[in-house]
Design a protein around this motif. Sequence first.
Motif, mmCIF file in Angstrom:
data_model
loop_
_atom_site.group_PDB
_atom_site.id
_atom_site.type_symbol
_atom_site.label_atom_id
_atom_site.label_comp_id
_atom_site.label_asym_id
_atom_site.label_seq_id
_atom_site.Cartn_x
_atom_site.Cartn_y
_atom_site.Cartn_z
ATOM 1 N N GLU A 150 -3.544 0.834 -29.275
ATOM 2 C CA GLU A 150 -3.128 0.977 -30.666
ATOM 3 C C GLU A 150 -1.678 0.546 -30.871
ATOM 4 O O GLU A 150 -1.305 0.115 -31.974
ATOM 5 N N ALA A 151 -0.867 0.640 -29.799
ATOM 6 C CA ALA A 151 0.542 0.230 -29.877
ATOM 7 C C ALA A 151 0.742 -1.236 -29.505
ATOM 8 O O ALA A 151 1.874 -1.722 -29.516
ATOM 9 N N GLY A 152 -0.341 -1.929 -29.166
ATOM 10 C CA GLY A 152 -0.230 -3.336 -28.814
ATOM 11 C C GLY A 152 0.214 -3.609 -27.386
ATOM 12 O O GLY A 152 0.598 -4.736 -27.061
ATOM 13 N N VAL A 153 0.157 -2.595 -26.530
ATOM 14 C CA VAL A 153 0.528 -2.780 -25.127
ATOM 15 C C VAL A 153 -0.589 -3.539 -24.413
ATOM 16 O O VAL A 153 -1.778 -3.301 -24.670
ATOM 17 N N ARG A 154 -0.228 -4.404 -23.487
ATOM 18 C CA ARG A 154 -1.221 -5.295 -22.876
ATOM 19 C C ARG A 154 -1.407 -5.100 -21.377
ATOM 20 O O ARG A 154 -2.233 -5.768 -20.766
ATOM 21 N N ALA A 155 -0.639 -4.190 -20.746
ATOM 22 C CA ALA A 155 -0.699 -4.064 -19.290
ATOM 23 C C ALA A 155 -0.724 -2.603 -18.869
ATOM 24 O O ALA A 155 -0.095 -1.746 -19.487
ATOM 25 N N ILE A 156 -1.443 -2.334 -17.785
ATOM 26 C CA ILE A 156 -1.577 -0.992 -17.244
ATOM 27 C C ILE A 156 -1.602 -1.085 -15.722
ATOM 28 O O ILE A 156 -2.015 -2.109 -15.159
ATOM 29 N N ARG A 157 -1.161 -0.037 -15.060
ATOM 30 C CA ARG A 157 -1.230 0.019 -13.596
ATOM 31 C C ARG A 157 -2.571 0.601 -13.167
ATOM 32 O O ARG A 157 -3.018 1.607 -13.708
ATOM 33 N N VAL A 158 -3.168 -0.021 -12.165
ATOM 34 C CA VAL A 158 -4.357 0.540 -11.510
ATOM 35 C C VAL A 158 -3.926 1.024 -10.132
ATOM 36 O O VAL A 158 -3.546 0.226 -9.280
ATOM 37 N N PRO A 159 -3.954 2.331 -9.879
ATOM 38 C CA PRO A 159 -3.430 2.885 -8.616
ATOM 39 C C PRO A 159 -4.381 2.689 -7.436
ATOM 40 O O PRO A 159 -5.073 3.601 -7.008
ATOM 41 N N TRP A 160 -4.392 1.469 -6.926
ATOM 42 C CA TRP A 160 -5.157 1.187 -5.717
ATOM 43 C C TRP A 160 -4.441 0.098 -4.937
ATOM 44 O O TRP A 160 -3.941 -0.862 -5.518
ATOM 45 N N GLU A 161 -4.368 0.273 -3.616
ATOM 46 C CA GLU A 161 -3.805 -0.760 -2.757
ATOM 47 C C GLU A 161 -4.688 -0.911 -1.532
ATOM 48 O O GLU A 161 -5.232 0.077 -1.011
ATOM 49 N N PRO A 162 -4.864 -2.123 -1.022
ATOM 50 C CA PRO A 162 -5.728 -2.350 0.145
ATOM 51 C C PRO A 162 -5.055 -1.859 1.428
ATOM 52 O O PRO A 162 -3.986 -2.334 1.797
ATOM 53 N N GLN A 163 -5.693 -0.923 2.084
ATOM 54 C CA GLN A 163 -5.088 -0.343 3.278
ATOM 55 C C GLN A 163 -4.981 -1.335 4.431
ATOM 56 O O GLN A 163 -4.097 -1.217 5.281
ATOM 57 N N ARG A 164 -5.841 -2.330 4.469
ATOM 58 C CA ARG A 164 -5.722 -3.357 5.518
ATOM 59 C C ARG A 164 -4.383 -4.076 5.417
ATOM 60 O O ARG A 164 -3.725 -4.330 6.429
ATOM 61 N N LEU A 165 -3.968 -4.373 4.197
ATOM 62 C CA LEU A 165 -2.672 -5.014 3.982
ATOM 63 C C LEU A 165 -1.532 -4.094 4.406
ATOM 64 O O LEU A 165 -0.588 -4.527 5.087
ATOM 65 N N ILE A 166 -1.628 -2.818 4.040
ATOM 66 C CA ILE A 166 -0.567 -1.869 4.348
ATOM 67 C C ILE A 166 -0.434 -1.685 5.859
ATOM 68 O O ILE A 166 0.679 -1.685 6.406
ATOM 69 N N ARG A 167 -1.545 -1.527 6.552
ATOM 70 C CA ARG A 167 -1.490 -1.325 8.009
ATOM 71 C C ARG A 167 -0.952 -2.563 8.724
ATOM 72 O O ARG A 167 -0.243 -2.447 9.736
ATOM 73 N N ALA A 168 -1.277 -3.747 8.219
ATOM 74 C CA ALA A 168 -0.741 -4.971 8.821
ATOM 75 C C ALA A 168 0.776 -5.025 8.666
ATOM 76 O O ALA A 168 1.498 -5.395 9.606
ATOM 77 N N ALA A 169 1.271 -4.641 7.497
ATOM 78 C CA ALA A 169 2.715 -4.638 7.284
ATOM 79 C C ALA A 169 3.394 -3.586 8.147
ATOM 80 O O ALA A 169 4.495 -3.813 8.671
ATOM 81 N N GLU A 170 2.747 -2.437 8.319
ATOM 82 C CA GLU A 170 3.330 -1.381 9.150
ATOM 83 C C GLU A 170 3.444 -1.824 10.604
ATOM 84 O O GLU A 170 4.409 -1.474 11.297
ATOM 85 N N ALA A 171 2.501 -2.609 11.067
ATOM 86 C CA ALA A 171 2.566 -3.107 12.441
ATOM 87 C C ALA A 171 3.761 -4.032 12.631
ATOM 88 O O ALA A 171 4.349 -4.080 13.716
ATOM 89 N N ILE A 172 4.123 -4.748 11.562
ATOM 90 C CA ILE A 172 5.259 -5.657 11.635
ATOM 91 C C ILE A 172 6.571 -4.897 11.504
ATOM 92 O O ILE A 172 7.541 -5.161 12.229
ATOM 93 N N SER A 173 6.616 -3.947 10.579
ATOM 94 C CA SER A 173 7.879 -3.258 10.291
ATOM 95 C C SER A 173 8.308 -2.321 11.402
ATOM 96 O O SER A 173 9.499 -2.075 11.598
ATOM 97 N N GLY A 174 7.344 -1.754 12.134
ATOM 98 C CA GLY A 174 7.662 -0.793 13.180
ATOM 99 C C GLY A 174 8.156 0.541 12.661
ATOM 100 O O GLY A 174 8.735 1.330 13.413
ATOM 101 N N GLU A 175 7.935 0.834 11.363
ATOM 102 C CA GLU A 175 8.445 2.073 10.771
ATOM 103 C C GLU A 175 7.419 3.196 10.741
ATOM 104 O O GLU A 175 7.644 4.230 10.124
ATOM 105 N N GLY A 176 6.292 3.000 11.388
ATOM 106 C CA GLY A 176 5.299 4.058 11.427
ATOM 107 C C GLY A 176 4.324 3.980 10.278
ATOM 108 O O GLY A 176 4.444 3.154 9.371
ATOM 109 N N ARG A 177 3.361 4.868 10.303
ATOM 110 C CA ARG A 177 2.268 4.861 9.349
ATOM 111 C C ARG A 177 2.617 5.686 8.103
ATOM 112 O O ARG A 177 3.158 6.785 8.200
ATOM 113 N N GLY A 178 2.302 5.132 6.948
ATOM 114 C CA GLY A 178 2.497 5.855 5.712
ATOM 115 C C GLY A 178 1.357 6.815 5.446
ATOM 116 O O GLY A 178 0.510 7.081 6.305
#
Length: 285
Positions: A150-178
């Motif tokens: 009703e306010a003309g807003v066109r974007a919204i967040r969908v709270p989902w992230e692929p865990q395969r991507l996150i675990r791959a980044a964690e293996a590179i960063s060495g900062e442990g598992r989130g």
Amino acid sequence: MTRRLIFNADDLGLHAAVNEGIERAHRDGVLSAASLMVGEPGFEEGVRIARANPGLAVGLHLTLTDGRPVLPPAQIPSLTQANGLFRDDMDRMGARIALSRAAQDELAAEVAAQMARFRETGLPCDHVNAHKHFHNHPWIAGALIRAAAEAGVRAIRVPWEPQRLIRAAEAISGEGRGDDVGEWALRPAGRVLRARAARRGLRAPDLMVGHSWSGHFTPARLRAVLPLLPEGVTELYFHPAARDGFGRGGPGYRHEAELAALTDPAVIEAVATLPRGGCTPMLFP
């Protein structure tokens, strides 16, 4: 198709330390968007910062828990505590909303009031989302989508992230598992939210990154995940602040580290040639 990035900061308006951190992350780093809490003590300062930084896209960070309502608490008793703040028992509050018509009416009124307060600022509303991703709740999602459309807003967040991507980044960063954010539940919920929003003309980024690392999105994690991002639109969200321990952040949140991530010279160089901005320009190029 190319990669388009949204670097978003939640909680603009929460506290002076958050407002300062967000402004620094935008002026000195890669932050391109922020989500504004309209009932919190730093709201007016947050609006001044937004107006002084027109390149920062600002949206509504709907707050229905762990915060202050816009309406008088007496008008929304199903949503508030005796101290006038929103209830913090999200599970019970969610059940109350699902089962009570009175609570649903109160919810719709508060969501509309928060959207109205945002619109009164005169700032373009780039996007909507909710504090602690409470818009995963079907009734809250419906109220937020309706108010946004009703306010003309066109974007919204969908709270989902692929865990395969996150675990791959964690293996590179060495900062442990989130945190384990329950992808098995969030992915189908995200599909439903995306479809409901689309029916009212709202789009969402293809991916979101930051949930598993909420409050702990460090420079090493950001440097690790950036090269792994696929084509399409990705929203990376953060909780930067000028200092830790200011009293309103999440328990143990490393706000200063998240600010450091957003102003990291290596990150700035890595995204220098990539399109980045608010949700609306990235989703509707």
